[in-house]
Motif scaffolding. Structure first.
Motif: not given
Ligand SMILES: [Zn+2]
Ligand SMILES: [Zn+2]
Length: 333
Positions: A102-104, A134-136, A173-175, A198-202, A228-230, A266-268, A289-291
């Motif tokens: 569900c995430h690639l 894909d990313h937002s 989407i990975e928003v 939904a993920s935090v990237h910033s 995503g990757h909390c 590198e995340r796990l 996978s977040d491939a």
């Molecule tokens: Zn991400």
């Protein structure tokens, strides 16, 4: 196996081993060269021993090309054997149950392969479906998708789905979760997608209370299906974000937002103690996978091993369900 196929396979294997150094770049470069060289020229050069005179072809890549032309797969077999992803006996139960990913990412944002290549690989791994995330737009470094580009992507996916059936590419989407917990696309855009991660990237270093509020607000959105990757950690490189995990996981359970078990080595993410807490709160999970390359689609065993260690209830892993059941769940949420 043609030289192109042999090189593609080696690049795939190096990706799954998370090999990003010189060796991988050399094979990626050689693949470009071979794709743009006439097959007759390759044969002639292979026979004359002059493949390395082509810029971008070194000794190893020349050997691989020559072997492929002779029908010899020993180098590919060697790389294949060296790069297998570890799957524990307990993890194997989870891996065997997975029906999708569900995430690639694809070339549309910061992935390295086309949607079709990702889909063919996912199908080859035994999956019935994958969600393209894909990313937002806010993530400009990753060429995040504006509404216009997302619309184009949805049209492409519809065409590809006809070609790939019965395999299904679900839209998604990975928003980005913005600083105030709102999302990086409008409700209207998000509501047309099958699955939203939904993920935090910033601003990962945000103060604890503000980060908790930010995450809870995103998790509570009716459009968000997977968190995503909390913690945002990068093992050995970046510490996890600080937030009140009790509030965040209680919200995930209440608002039917699955907690992702991110499989990138590198995340796990989440770490074990947080994963245990999420289990206690009754959360659902998605082992993803977040491939960003075809080889990385083979990373789900990392998350499966982790899920087995922590005894994640298998019936709460949403990507063990058939696509229709998954879609019913996200729509009900
Ligand atoms: Zn991400
Ligand atoms: Zn991602």
């Amino acid at each position: 196996m043609t030289p192109v196929e042999a090189l593609e396979r080696v690049v795939h294997c190096l990706d799954r081993a998370h090999e990003t150094g010189f060796k991988t770049r050399a094979f990626v470069r050689a693949l470009e060269v071979v794709r743009s060289t006439a097959p007759e020229e390759l044969v002639a050069r292979s026979e004359a021993g002059t493949l390395t005179e082509l810029e971008g072809i070194g000794d190893s890549t020349a050997r691989l090309i020559t072997e492929a032309l002779q029908g010899d797969t020993s180098y590919v077999d060697k790389i294949e054997a060296e790069t297998g992803v570890n799957l524990t006996d307990d993890g194997a139960k989870y891996r065997a149950a997975l029906k999708g990913d569900c995430h690639l990412h694809s070339l549309w944002s910061d992935g390295g392969a086309t949607i079709e290549a990702m889909a063919r690989t996912a199908r080859g791994l035994g999956h019935d479906y994958m969600v393209l995330t894909d990313h937002s737009p806010r993530l400009t470094v990753a060429h995040g998708l504006s509404k216009e580009r997302l619309d184009q992507q949805l049209a492409d996916v519809a065409t590809l789905n006809e070609k790939m059936a019965p395999f299904r590419i679900l839209t998604g989407i990975e928003v980005d979760i913005l600083e105030d917990g709102t999302l990086d696309h409008t409700d209207e855009v998000l509501s047309q997608l099958d699955v939203v991660v939904a993920s935090v990237h910033s601003k990962l270093r945000m103060e604890r209370a503000a980060m908790t509020e930010r995450m809870v607000r995103a998790v509570a959105s009716p459009h968000v299906d997977i968190l995503g990757h909390c913690t945002g950690r990068l093992i050995g490189k970046r510490d996890q974000s600080t937030f009140d995990a009790d509030y965040v996981f209680a919200a995930c359970a209440q608002f039917h937002t699955a907690v992702e078990i991110n499989c990138r080595p590198e995340r796990l993410d989440p770490p074990r103690e947080l994963l245990n807490l999420a289990i206690d709160y009754g959360c659902y999970f998605s082992i993803d996978s977040d491939a960003h390359a075809t080889g990385q689609l083979e990373w789900q065993p990392h998350g499966c091993n982790r899920a087995a260690e922590c005894d994640v209830p298998l019936d709460r892993v949403i990507n063990t369900w058939p696509a229709d059941e998954l879609l019913r769940w996200v729509q009900a949420a």
